[in-house]
Design an enzyme around this catalytic site. Structure first.
Site, short mmCIF file in Angstrom:
data_model
loop_
_atom_site.label_atom_id
_atom_site.label_comp_id
_atom_site.label_asym_id
_atom_site.label_seq_id
_atom_site.Cartn_x
_atom_site.Cartn_y
_atom_site.Cartn_z
N LYS A 201 -29.60 28.30 -24.07
CA LYS A 201 -30.93 28.19 -24.26
C LYS A 201 -32.09 29.58 -23.06
O LYS A 201 -31.24 30.27 -23.01
CB LYS A 201 -30.99 27.20 -22.66
CG LYS A 201 -32.31 26.93 -22.24
CD LYS A 201 -31.51 25.35 -21.31
CE LYS A 201 -33.72 24.90 -21.18
NZ LYS A 201 -33.08 23.54 -19.77
N SER B 114 -34.77 19.39 -20.85
CA SER B 114 -35.17 20.81 -21.03
C SER B 114 -34.76 21.41 -22.53
O SER B 114 -35.09 21.92 -23.20
CB SER B 114 -35.65 21.53 -20.21
OG SER B 114 -34.79 22.16 -19.52
N SER C 115 -30.98 17.97 -17.63
CA SER C 115 -31.80 18.38 -18.52
C SER C 115 -30.20 18.64 -19.57
O SER C 115 -30.66 19.16 -20.84
CB SER C 115 -32.33 20.30 -18.71
OG SER C 115 -33.69 20.03 -17.95
#
Length: 601
Positions: A77, A151, A175
């Site tokens: 990420k 997210s 997330s």
């Protein structure tokens, strides 16, 4: 993508070690899949393919058995630092070039993983929908009209779509769990502090954790064990080694909310899917115990209505002042509110949270884990864009309270609804019970017989766990207690049972101490500065373990040893002060080889 190809981490590593597939071939396959998938919104930056293949080829010079993630492609990420990539947090105006890897990425690389790219996210990790990014909206791997979940949108879709078998997300408010459900994969949210957050762009620094996406629970647990461990670079780090996976407990007690407390926002299919999941747990032998969910809802409201929004504001306050238009409008609206909170409001919320934590402690007094829906429903991208804040908030119904209460979590697929929307459940328990959640979650997921991800790949059969009595504790020995050596009789006198011969991870050094009888000292060193050392694992009853440990003389000590396959086990270490006159014998790879040479000298 055929099911005959190795898709899970376990299958890929096994194929690499057997020589039926090379790491370079796996990396080349990954890049071909990325091209075939043709979604530019998954990755914010992608490594050059030739460079990644060259790194994979270099792995051939290493010992595969010492690398638990030997040749595994990993996506990270883009709010987690990885050397060679900019870190953007999905905000080009914020981007910077890190000088070194985050601790989590450094440990993955040391375990043989190959980082292939940085994935898209809701900007500054603020959101559970995956639509708040200037880099586009990644396609949901299961149903293209659904939001990918955020997210950690790019990381979850990359695993769901079969591009990589492992990715890193982050999880402050859900997330690492909501996008796992929406892409039919496993999302593991470890105990806070278990994985170092050094090198992570904070969302809420006191609540953040790096999370894991994988196709199976075993794969996720392996990745966690590789990254877990204290880190002096992270003041929020805690020494929480992942215990071994165990058999499904005979008297498992799972907490379920009282009648009428669950919220599905009118989604009858999700409600029915949760009921079916509870029936599956009962059939597996679990006892369902009702608990009061309302204090958890109250905790969840604190996250965005309370002072923790100020933590998000701290991260981007300079950018808000200098270039507010560089921030996504929804992210800007949520975060700017953090500037208005007072110290008095912060302390009032902290006091209330402490009271809620005590209620949660009492809840878990007679419950092993909670089992909740991962999310109450699913939404399309069009729905979320039309009502961005409210629908996002709904997706966090069962996730927002978790880190505030210091719980660990494991999101597992539960079913595929008739309308093609995946449904998942999340197991939640007090910090430190990560291994318990993995041990029961793996059995539940296997029992669903769901395919993994979006490509119809069958779940592999559950790998057998090492047999041991419920009362038994494993211990690793590296020297005089090895079978056939001078002190092995001490173990046998306590009815210890030999379990297996294996090796440490490649971050230990071995020294010959000046003792009678001769003993080695095993010392953990920095990642990449040591080697794999041969050892044996024996198991003792709890009582015998206590007697054995109590009799250990200085400078020996019992600590946590990380094994080559990523597991952690208690075992013999040495106090560093004792190594002044000791000879470094790491090159022998183990005490037995050193003693054999000493005997012939």
């Amino acid at each position: 993508m055929g099911a005959e190809q190795p898709e899970t981490i376990a299958a890929i590593v096994a194929a690499h070690r057997a020589g039926t597939l090379t790491p370079a071939q796996t990396i080349a396959r990954t890049y071909q899949r990325i091209r075939d998938h043709s979604d530019p919104a998954v990755f914010i930056s992608l490594r050059d393919e030739k460079d990644a293949i060259a790194e994979a080829e270099k792995l051939a010079t290493k010992e595969p058995a010492s690398l638990p993630l030997y040749g595994v492609p990993v996506a990270v990420k883009d709010n987690i630092d990885a050397l060679g990539f900019p870190t953007t947090a999905a905000c080009p105006a914020f981007a910077y070039t890190p000088a070194h890897d985050s601790t989590a990425v450094e440990r993955l690389r040391a375990a043989g993983a190959i980082i292939i790219g940085k994935t898209n996210l809701d900007q500054f990790a603020t959101g559970l929908v995956g639509v708040r990014s200037p880099y586009g909206i990644p396609r949901n791997a299961i149903r293209e009209d659904l939001v990918p979940g955020g997210s950690s949108s790019g990381s979850a879709t990359a695993v769901g779509a079969g591009l990589v078998p492992l990715s890193l997300g982050t999880d402050t408010a859900g997330s690492g769990r909501v996008p796992a459900m929406l892409n039919n994969i496993v999302g593991l949210k470890p105990s806070l502090g278990m994985i170092s957050t050094a090198g992570l762009v904070p969302a809420c620094r006191t609540l953040d954790c790096i999370s894991v996406f994988a196709l199976t629970v075993d794969d996720a647990a392996l990745a966690l064990s590789v990254m877990a461990g204290p880190d002096h670079a992270d003041p929020f780090s805690r020494d929480r080694p992942l215990g071994p996976l165990t058999q499904f407990p005979a008297n498992l007690r799972l907490g379920v909310p009282r009648n009428g407390q669950l919220i599905f926002f009118g989604d009858k299919k999700a409600e029915a899917a949760y009921g079916d999941a509870l029936k599956r747990w009962t059939a597996l032998g679990a006892t369902l115990v009702e608990f009061d969910l309302e204090p958890l809802y109250e905790t969840a409201r604190l996250l965005y209505e309370g002072p923790w929004v100020a933590e998000r504001y701290l991260v981007i306050k300079d950018l808000l002042a200098s270039a507010p238009d560089a921030i996504h409008p929804v992210t800007r609206e949520i975060t700017a509110a953090g500037a208005r909170l007072t110290a008095a409001e912060t302390f009032a919320a902290l006091y209330r949270l402490q009271g809620l934590r005590k209620i949660a402690e009492r809840t878990f007094a007679n419950i092993d884990s909670l089992v909740l829906p991962t999310a109450p429903t699913a939404y399309t991208t069009a729905q979320v864009l039309a009502n961005p804040i409210e629908l996002n908030s709904r997706l966090g119904t069962y996730t927002n309270f978790v880190n505030l209460l210091d719980l660990c979590g494991l999101a597992v697929p539960a079913s595929m609804r008739a309308d093609g929307i995946p449904f998942g459940i999340t197991l939640l328990a007090p910090a430190g019970r990560d291994a318990l959640l993995a041990s029961i979650g793996r059995v539940f997921h296997a029992d669903t017989k769901l395919t993994v991800g979006a490509k119809g790949v069958a779940q592999p059969a559950l790998a057998p766990l090492p047999a041991s009595g419920a009362d038994e504790i494993p211990i690793a020995v590296v020297g005089a207690h090895l079978s056939g050596m001078a002190l092995n009789g001490e173990l046998k006198a306590l009815s210890a049972k030999f379990v297996e011969a294996t090796k440490t991870a490649a971050d230990y050094r071995l020294h010959a101490l000046n003792t009678t009888p001769p003993k080695p000292g095993l010392l953990r060193v920095a990642v990449g500065k040591g080697a794999s050392i041969e050892l044996e694992i024996w198991s003792l009853s709890a009582a015998a373990f206590g007697k054995f440990v109590n009799a250990i003389p200085a400078p020996m000590a019992i600590g946590t040893i990380r094994l080559a396959d990523g597991r952690s086990v208690k075992g013999f270490l040495v106090e560093p002060e004792a190594l002044g006159e000791a000879r470094d014998i790491t090159a022998y790879g183990g005490w037995r080889k050193y003693m054999a040479e000493a005997a012939t000298a």
